[in-house]
Design an enzyme around this catalytic site. Structure first.
Site, PDB file in Angstrom:
ATOM      1  N   LEU A   1       0.815  -1.215   0.000  1.00  0.00           N
ATOM      2  CA  LEU A   1       0.000   0.000   0.000  1.00  0.00           C
ATOM      3  C   LEU A   1       0.845   1.261   0.000  1.00  0.00           C
ATOM      4  O   LEU A   1       0.462   2.269  -0.612  1.00  0.00           O
ATOM      5  CB  LEU A   1      -0.935  -0.019   1.220  1.00  0.00           C
ATOM      6  CG  LEU A   1      -2.159  -0.928   1.048  1.00  0.00           C
ATOM      7  CD1 LEU A   1      -2.766  -1.314   2.397  1.00  0.00           C
ATOM      8  CD2 LEU A   1      -3.204  -0.220   0.184  1.00  0.00           C
TER       9      LEU A   1
ATOM     10  N   ASP B   1      14.334   3.749   8.507  1.00  0.00           N
ATOM     11  CA  ASP B   1      13.833   2.645   9.341  1.00  0.00           C
ATOM     12  C   ASP B   1      13.145   3.304  10.518  1.00  0.00           C
ATOM     13  O   ASP B   1      13.794   3.953  11.353  1.00  0.00           O
ATOM     14  CB  ASP B   1      14.992   1.749   9.809  1.00  0.00           C
ATOM     15  CG  ASP B   1      14.478   0.536  10.590  1.00  0.00           C
ATOM     16  OD1 ASP B   1      13.471   0.685  11.329  1.00  0.00           O
ATOM     17  OD2 ASP B   1      15.069  -0.539  10.467  1.00  0.00           O
TER      18      ASP B   1
ATOM     19  N   ASN C   1       2.660   4.586   7.296  1.00  0.00           N
ATOM     20  CA  ASN C   1       2.159   3.364   6.639  1.00  0.00           C
ATOM     21  C   ASN C   1       2.926   2.093   7.038  1.00  0.00           C
ATOM     22  O   ASN C   1       2.346   1.013   7.056  1.00  0.00           O
ATOM     23  CB  ASN C   1       2.246   3.567   5.114  1.00  0.00           C
ATOM     24  CG  ASN C   1       2.006   2.281   4.351  1.00  0.00           C
ATOM     25  OD1 ASN C   1       0.862   1.867   4.166  1.00  0.00           O
ATOM     26  ND2 ASN C   1       3.077   1.613   3.914  1.00  0.00           N
TER      27      ASN C   1
ATOM     28  N   TYR D   1      -1.187  -7.144  16.879  1.00  0.00           N
ATOM     29  CA  TYR D   1      -1.574  -6.236  15.789  1.00  0.00           C
ATOM     30  C   TYR D   1      -2.746  -5.348  16.216  1.00  0.00           C
ATOM     31  O   TYR D   1      -2.718  -4.128  16.023  1.00  0.00           O
ATOM     32  CB  TYR D   1      -1.929  -7.062  14.548  1.00  0.00           C
ATOM     33  CG  TYR D   1      -2.242  -6.238  13.323  1.00  0.00           C
ATOM     34  CD1 TYR D   1      -1.234  -5.557  12.645  1.00  0.00           C
ATOM     35  CD2 TYR D   1      -3.550  -6.147  12.842  1.00  0.00           C
ATOM     36  CE1 TYR D   1      -1.527  -4.802  11.515  1.00  0.00           C
ATOM     37  CE2 TYR D   1      -3.841  -5.400  11.707  1.00  0.00           C
ATOM     38  CZ  TYR D   1      -2.827  -4.730  11.052  1.00  0.00           C
ATOM     39  OH  TYR D   1      -3.112  -3.980   9.932  1.00  0.00           O
TER      40      TYR D   1
ATOM     41  N   LYS E   1      -2.737  -1.160  16.649  1.00  0.00           N
ATOM     42  CA  LYS E   1      -3.552  -0.269  15.819  1.00  0.00           C
ATOM     43  C   LYS E   1      -4.549   0.516  16.674  1.00  0.00           C
ATOM     44  O   LYS E   1      -4.868   1.671  16.360  1.00  0.00           O
ATOM     45  CB  LYS E   1      -4.273  -1.059  14.729  1.00  0.00           C
ATOM     46  CG  LYS E   1      -3.336  -1.664  13.684  1.00  0.00           C
ATOM     47  CD  LYS E   1      -2.564  -0.603  12.891  1.00  0.00           C
ATOM     48  CE  LYS E   1      -1.720  -1.196  11.775  1.00  0.00           C
ATOM     49  NZ  LYS E   1      -0.961  -0.212  11.002  1.00  0.00           N
TER      50      LYS E   1
ATOM     51  N   THR F   1      -1.882  -7.373  -0.629  1.00  0.00           N
ATOM     52  CA  THR F   1      -0.455  -7.074  -0.483  1.00  0.00           C
ATOM     53  C   THR F   1       0.193  -8.305   0.142  1.00  0.00           C
ATOM     54  O   THR F   1      -0.491  -9.289   0.426  1.00  0.00           O
ATOM     55  CB  THR F   1      -0.248  -5.875   0.458  1.00  0.00           C
ATOM     56  OG1 THR F   1      -0.739  -6.254   1.752  1.00  0.00           O
ATOM     57  CG2 THR F   1      -0.972  -4.633  -0.027  1.00  0.00           C
TER      58      THR F   1
HETATM   59  N1  LIG Z   1      -3.044  -5.265   3.539  1.00  0.00           N
HETATM   60  C1  LIG Z   1      -4.101  -5.248   4.317  1.00  0.00           C
HETATM   61  O1  LIG Z   1      -5.014  -6.095   4.197  1.00  0.00           O
HETATM   62  C2  LIG Z   1      -4.268  -4.153   5.357  1.00  0.00           C
HETATM   63  C3  LIG Z   1      -5.492  -4.069   6.036  1.00  0.00           C
HETATM   64  C4  LIG Z   1      -5.664  -3.072   6.994  1.00  0.00           C
HETATM   65  C5  LIG Z   1      -4.633  -2.188   7.251  1.00  0.00           C
HETATM   66  N2  LIG Z   1      -3.447  -2.299   6.582  1.00  0.00           N
HETATM   67  C6  LIG Z   1      -2.382  -1.354   6.920  1.00  0.00           C
HETATM   68  O2  LIG Z   1      -1.862  -0.750   5.748  1.00  0.00           O
HETATM   69  C7  LIG Z   1      -0.462  -0.460   5.916  1.00  0.00           C
HETATM   70  C8  LIG Z   1       0.328  -1.060   4.763  1.00  0.00           C
HETATM   71  O3  LIG Z   1       0.119  -2.466   4.760  1.00  0.00           O
HETATM   72  P1  LIG Z   1       0.634  -3.415   3.570  1.00  0.00           P
HETATM   73  O4  LIG Z   1      -0.403  -4.457   3.412  1.00  0.00           O
HETATM   74  O5  LIG Z   1       1.074  -2.594   2.424  1.00  0.00           O
HETATM   75  O6  LIG Z   1       1.913  -4.079   4.272  1.00  0.00           O
HETATM   76  P2  LIG Z   1       3.150  -4.853   3.599  1.00  0.00           P
HETATM   77  O7  LIG Z   1       2.852  -5.211   2.199  1.00  0.00           O
HETATM   78  O8  LIG Z   1       3.520  -5.929   4.565  1.00  0.00           O
HETATM   79  O9  LIG Z   1       4.297  -3.732   3.575  1.00  0.00           O
HETATM   80  C9  LIG Z   1       4.810  -3.273   4.804  1.00  0.00           C
HETATM   81  C10 LIG Z   1       5.817  -2.177   4.531  1.00  0.00           C
HETATM   82  O10 LIG Z   1       6.298  -1.702   5.812  1.00  0.00           O
HETATM   83  C11 LIG Z   1       7.720  -1.672   5.729  1.00  0.00           C
HETATM   84  N3  LIG Z   1       8.337  -1.731   7.051  1.00  0.00           N
HETATM   85  C12 LIG Z   1       8.218  -2.691   7.993  1.00  0.00           C
HETATM   86  N4  LIG Z   1       8.974  -2.380   9.064  1.00  0.00           N
HETATM   87  C13 LIG Z   1       9.594  -1.202   8.783  1.00  0.00           C
HETATM   88  C14 LIG Z   1      10.493  -0.368   9.478  1.00  0.00           C
HETATM   89  N5  LIG Z   1      10.951  -0.692  10.694  1.00  0.00           N
HETATM   90  N6  LIG Z   1      10.925   0.782   8.888  1.00  0.00           N
HETATM   91  C15 LIG Z   1      10.476   1.118   7.659  1.00  0.00           C
HETATM   92  N7  LIG Z   1       9.639   0.362   6.927  1.00  0.00           N
HETATM   93  C16 LIG Z   1       9.199  -0.787   7.502  1.00  0.00           C
HETATM   94  C17 LIG Z   1       8.088  -2.859   4.840  1.00  0.00           C
HETATM   95  O11 LIG Z   1       9.417  -2.748   4.392  1.00  0.00           O
HETATM   96  P3  LIG Z   1      10.333  -4.045   4.016  1.00  0.00           P
HETATM   97  O12 LIG Z   1      10.045  -4.359   2.569  1.00  0.00           O
HETATM   98  O13 LIG Z   1      11.726  -3.557   4.244  1.00  0.00           O
HETATM   99  O14 LIG Z   1       9.928  -5.164   4.928  1.00  0.00           O
HETATM  100  C18 LIG Z   1       7.048  -2.670   3.746  1.00  0.00           C
HETATM  101  O15 LIG Z   1       7.446  -1.658   2.849  1.00  0.00           O
HETATM  102  C19 LIG Z   1      -0.073  -1.033   7.282  1.00  0.00           C
HETATM  103  O16 LIG Z   1      -0.039  -0.010   8.244  1.00  0.00           O
HETATM  104  C20 LIG Z   1      -1.182  -2.031   7.573  1.00  0.00           C
HETATM  105  O17 LIG Z   1      -1.385  -2.228   8.954  1.00  0.00           O
HETATM  106  C21 LIG Z   1      -3.249  -3.252   5.642  1.00  0.00           C
END
Ligand SMILES: NC(=O)c1ccc[n+]([C@@H]2O[C@H](COP(=O)([O-])OP(=O)(O)OC[C@H]3O[C@@H](n4cnc5c(N)ncnc54)[C@H](OP(=O)(O)O)[C@@H]3O)[C@@H](O)[C@H]2O)c1
Length: 246
Positions: free
Chosen positions: A17, A62, A89, A169, A173, A204
């Site tokens: 995202l 980070d 994010n 989690y 949140k 994702t």
């Molecule tokens: N996908 C869903 O269904 C969903 C639903 C509700 C809410 N959300 C929220 O939407 C947001 C994005 O989710 P997503 O699905 O895109 O997650 P994702 O695909 O798992 O991507 C997570 C991102 O966070 C980065 N990250 C993790 N730890 C970090 C750190 N210490 N410093 C900097 N970057 C870091 C990861 O980098 P690396 O590549 O280096 O690991 C990656 O770029 C999150 O806040 C999540 O809680 C998602």
């Protein structure tokens, strides 16, 4: 002459995202800073958006490392002097057991540290820059899994969520949502707006390929909240253009 673009920083923007939020803000003529903790992934993501004709730069970040957070804020200050949008994010998520009766203290700590404490730290580092914007916007990426209403009320009504008990989690949140509420209150007399966004289950790495929302749709709520005009809400919790229950 081209007017100076708005500057947006998205954390964890190398994939998922975060990358799509950066893309959609870039398409709205923002200059996007892609925060990422791994250089190769951050540079590749920025190059992809540049190849699509967008203004994008990789920003080493980070969110759990204080020096990295301070350095990122200093870089934004040096290069742009202000920040218009911050999208918190980045997320920590694993498939390990998070049941309240069993979650390991270290794992719980990891969730709270990355998804709550680090988000507060990044925001605090960026606030002086957001105050220099005419209309600063902070978007905290949250989830209905962090909603007391959703997780409580669905106990008997929604089979999928009735079985879901991910304390790490959910608690992280929920805490992030409280940060949204209290920071919005604290900043109520400023032009900065602070809101929580719920993208819904999205395709994702975290959401998995079977999630109902495309990444294009999931990103929309954060982009909408990032681009709110003066009349827009602050201190709210939203799915795309619709209020969520806390
Ligand atoms: N996908 C869903 O269904 C969903 C639903 C509700 C809410 N959300 C929220 O939407 C947001 C994005 O989710 P997503 O699905 O895109 O997650 P994702 O695909 O798992 O991507 C997570 C991102 O966070 C980065 N990250 C993790 N730890 C970090 C750190 N210490 N410093 C900097 N970057 C870091 C990861 O980098 P690396 O590549 O280096 O690991 C990656 O770029 C999150 O806040 C999540 O809680 C998602």
């Amino acid at each position: 002459m081209e007017s100076s673009p708005k500057i947006a920083l998205i954390t964890g923007a190398n994939r998922g995202l975060g990358l799509e939020i950066a893309r959609q803000l870039g398409q709205r003529h923002y200059l996007v800073l892609l925060g990422a903790r791994h250089e190769a992934a951050g540079r590749a993501a920025a190059a992809l958006l540049v190849s699509e004709g967008l203004r994008a730069h990789y920003l080493p970040l980070d969110i759990t490392l204080p020096d990295s957070v301070a350095q990122a804020a200093a870089t934004v200050e040096r290069d742009y002097g202000r920040l218009d949008v911050l999208v918190n994010n980045a997320v920590y998520f694993t498939r390990e057991n998070q049941n309240p009766s069993q979650i390991a203290p270290d794992l719980l700590h990891h969730y709270l540290n990355t998804n709550f404490v680090a988000q507060v730290a990044v925001t605090q580092a960026c606030l002086p820059l957001l105050h220099r914007s005419a209309a600063g916007r902070i978007v905290n990426m949250s989830s209905s899994i962090g909603s007391f209403a959703t997780m409580g009320e669905t106990l008997h009504t929604t089979p999928r969520l009735a079985a879901a008990t991910p304390l790490g989690y959910s608690a992280s949140k929920a805490a992030l949502n409280m940060f949204t509420t209290l920071l919005a209150k604290e900043l109520r007399l400023t032009s900065i707006k602070v809101n929580s966004a719920d993208p819904g289950r999205t395709q994702t790495d975290m959401g998995g390929p079977d999630a109902p929302n495309t990444v294009e749709y999931g990103a929309k709520v954060a982009v909408w909240l990032a681009c709110l005009d003066e009349d827009g809400p602050t201190g709210g919790f939203f799915a795309y253009q619709k209020a969520n229950n806390w």
